[in-house]
Scaffold this active site. Structure first.
Site: not given
Length: 345
Positions: A59, A94, A165, A193, A196, A230, A261, A269-270
């Protein structure tokens, strides 16, 4: 008088000027045609970088850093030539109250591939894919994989199977089976992750052992490298990596403890998958070293982002935070490795 002042040339002079102009145009067109026939080489093909040439299908947002905006720049900093194809082009991510933009469909993606192919521009060392929103587009991506591998059989396909997620899907459910049955078998490296990885394996991950077993299930399906980026285990955040160096061999596995954090960032992630591609190519036989560098780079970006929001007087726990990618380039190019991998026996 007026007519004489604006027409100082005789009829013969005007005729010679017209002939000169026509000859000049003819010669210019001829020289242009000659130059077109002798187009300069594509230097990223003629003089390839030591790292590689990446086609990144993700994207794109006009403002902010997600998808290709989060992946292309770091890979370029690490020395890669990167050609982005934007699966969507939105005004912003988004998470904002509104967004506007366009979505590329599978046919349009294939037209871009055909255009590159018509000019012999389809030699890539790596393919990187991220968020894909429809089955038809994902099926076309699989055609792209086949096409690129017909040109370079050694193509490395790094796939971030973006599906959801924290127990929630944010793609159509039918994408899960396409990823599981068609994409996983052709990927060189997967970076899911925890959620997924569970979707791809049908296996609930509730412990480190479960995470390691999920990696083995994915190895059996195809990819020699798997990084679950993660995993939340008993309040701790971990990355678990696994590298199966040969079919039938036990994979080399490791974990990296990641600090929690209390903020939500976009594009991480990207960025992480791009960094894993970048560093794993530099350390092809040491996925743990590549992951240390990738995690350390990402944490440097997040820390810089937090500090900048605090400097601006903004509470960084209250909203989606846009990562400070440009301001963090030193930490991407030359990370201080603060997060070390622990190998499993």
């Amino acid at each position: 008088m007026s007519s004489m002042q604006h027409s100082p040339l005789s009829s013969s002079s005007r005729l010679r000027l017209i002939i000169f102009r026509e000859n000049h145009v003819f010669r210019t067109r001829n020289s242009y045609s000659t130059k077109s026939a002798m187009a300069p080489p594509i230097l990223s093909l003629a003089l390839p970088s030591e790292t590689g040439r990446v086609l990144s299908i993700q994207s794109h947002t006009v403002q902010g850093y997600v998808g290709n905006k989060s992946a292309v720049f770091p890979l370029q900093l690490l020395g890669y030539d990167v050609d982005p194809i934007n699966s969507v082009q939105f005004s912003n991510h988004t998470g904002y109250p509104t967004f506007k933009g366009q979505v590329l469909n599978g046919q349009q993606l294939w037209e871009l591939i055909e255009g590159l192919g018509a000019n012999n521009l389809l030699y890539y060392t790596h393919l990187l894919t991220g968020y894909i929103g429809s089955v038809s587009f994902l099926n076309t991506v699989l055609e792209v994989v086949n096409k690129l591998r017909s040109i370079n059989p050694k193509l490395t396909y790094v796939c971030d199977p973006v599906m959801g997620d924290e127990g929630k899907l944010y793609v159509p459910p039918e994408l899960v089976s396409v990823y599981r049955e068609k994409v996983v078998p052709v990927a060189s490296m997967l970076t899911p992750n925890q959620f997924e990885a569970e979707q791809l394996t049908g296996f609930r991950i509730a412990s480190e052992t479960d995470g390691r077993d999920a990696c083995k299930i994915l190895h059996a399906a195809g990819p020699p490298k798997v990084v679950i980026t993660s995993i939340n285990i008993n309040g701790n955040l971990l990355l678990i990596g696994s590298h199966q160096k040969g079919k039938g061999q036990s994979p080399e596995q490791f974990k990296i403890v990641i600090p929690k954090i209390p903020s939500y960032f976009t594009g991480t992630g990207d960025l992480m998958t791009a960094l894993l591609l970048g560093w794993s190519n530099k350390y092809p036989n040491s996925l743990d070293s590549a992951a240390e560098l990738a995690v350390s780079s990402l944490q440097a970006v997040l820390q810089r982002t937090l500090n900048d929001y605090l400097s601006a007087g903004y509470d960084p726990q209250s909203s989606n935070l846009e990562i400070r990618l440009i301001q963090s380039q030193d930490g991407i190019r030359n990370p201080d490795v603060k997060f070390k991998a622990e190998k499993y026996n």
